[in-house]
Design a protein around this motif. Sequence first.
Motif, mmCIF file in Angstrom:
data_model
loop_
_atom_site.group_PDB
_atom_site.id
_atom_site.type_symbol
_atom_site.label_atom_id
_atom_site.label_comp_id
_atom_site.label_asym_id
_atom_site.label_seq_id
_atom_site.Cartn_x
_atom_site.Cartn_y
_atom_site.Cartn_z
ATOM 1 N N VAL A 195 1.011 -0.936 0.163
ATOM 2 C CA VAL A 195 0.026 0.196 0.149
ATOM 3 C C VAL A 195 0.614 1.441 0.067
ATOM 4 O O VAL A 195 1.208 2.086 -0.703
ATOM 5 C CB VAL A 195 -1.064 0.297 0.739
ATOM 6 N N PRO A 196 1.391 1.385 0.949
ATOM 7 C CA PRO A 196 2.873 2.468 0.778
ATOM 8 C C PRO A 196 3.171 3.203 -0.356
ATOM 9 O O PRO A 196 3.909 3.663 -0.735
ATOM 10 C CB PRO A 196 3.355 2.248 2.223
ATOM 11 N N PHE A 197 3.757 1.838 -0.991
ATOM 12 C CA PHE A 197 5.029 1.563 -2.230
ATOM 13 C C PHE A 197 4.047 1.983 -3.363
ATOM 14 O O PHE A 197 4.666 3.008 -4.030
ATOM 15 C CB PHE A 197 5.289 0.453 -2.153
ATOM 16 N N VAL A 198 2.727 2.002 -3.408
ATOM 17 C CA VAL A 198 1.712 1.907 -4.122
ATOM 18 C C VAL A 198 1.444 3.185 -3.998
ATOM 19 O O VAL A 198 1.955 4.158 -5.080
ATOM 20 C CB VAL A 198 0.599 0.763 -4.517
ATOM 21 N N PHE A 199 1.317 3.763 -3.417
ATOM 22 C CA PHE A 199 0.519 5.316 -3.065
ATOM 23 C C PHE A 199 2.114 6.230 -3.573
ATOM 24 O O PHE A 199 2.277 7.177 -3.774
ATOM 25 C CB PHE A 199 0.389 6.200 -1.675
ATOM 26 N N TRP A 200 3.184 5.864 -2.915
ATOM 27 C CA TRP A 200 4.627 6.231 -3.761
ATOM 28 C C TRP A 200 4.782 6.819 -4.793
ATOM 29 O O TRP A 200 5.274 7.890 -5.393
ATOM 30 C CB TRP A 200 5.916 5.929 -2.182
ATOM 31 N N ARG A 201 4.495 5.829 -5.291
ATOM 32 C CA ARG A 201 4.519 5.874 -7.219
ATOM 33 C C ARG A 201 4.023 6.742 -7.728
ATOM 34 O O ARG A 201 4.056 6.520 -8.724
ATOM 35 C CB ARG A 201 4.806 3.850 -7.599
ATOM 36 N N PHE A 202 2.327 5.644 -6.929
ATOM 37 C CA PHE A 202 0.704 6.728 -7.913
ATOM 38 C C PHE A 202 0.146 7.330 -7.798
ATOM 39 O O PHE A 202 -0.825 7.641 -7.914
ATOM 40 C CB PHE A 202 0.352 5.066 -8.771
#
Length: 216
Positions: A195-202
């Motif tokens: 979750v945090p990685f997805v929002f960091w990227r997108f």
Amino acid sequence: MLFLSPIVFLISLYAATVYGYLYLMFTTFPRVFEGQYSFASGSVGLTYLGTGIGSFCGLMFCAAISDRLVTSLTRRNGGPPKPEYRLPAMFVGAFLVPVGLFLYGWSADKKVQWMVPIIGTAFLGAGMFVIFMPALTYLVDAYTTYAASVSAAATVFRSLLGALLPLAGNSMYNSLGLGWGTSLLGFIAVAFIPVPFVFWRFGERIRHSKFSQVKF
């Protein structure tokens, strides 16, 4: 706000789930430390120190790096600061929570020396704060106009799971035992790691998409 933006919903769900895990763990302390480690009733209260110390360390970690991280990333990438610059701290918490759950569950299940499950609860406490603090600041930075509504939505969700998850604790542990019962929670925590990685990227792209445009 909770159901009008995927960012608000998923970040709030993540923080609320971890918050509920903490209270769910609290329901197991008498079972573990009185039942398996033969602690006296008065001594069981001392086992909460692990969670408290871990939470304090997580809070200090966030206080030390949150603004510095935003400043550093803004300087490195140029332009104005972005809400996503709050998220890297969550990467740490995303791994601390499942580590704490697996360590607590299996060390208690196998009756390893009593300090080991307490260390597991310290990891969980630290992970909770290292997820919760960046999550809240990210939501506030991402939705500045509706910051109060976003905070209220996240708080209501968190309070509901904090109240309801512990109610399922005894039934789950009676059926699965300490090891697999806590591992179930750990596997769910592992599923939340992206979750945090997805929002960091997108995250920026999602915030500007039509699905996240919230107007009242």
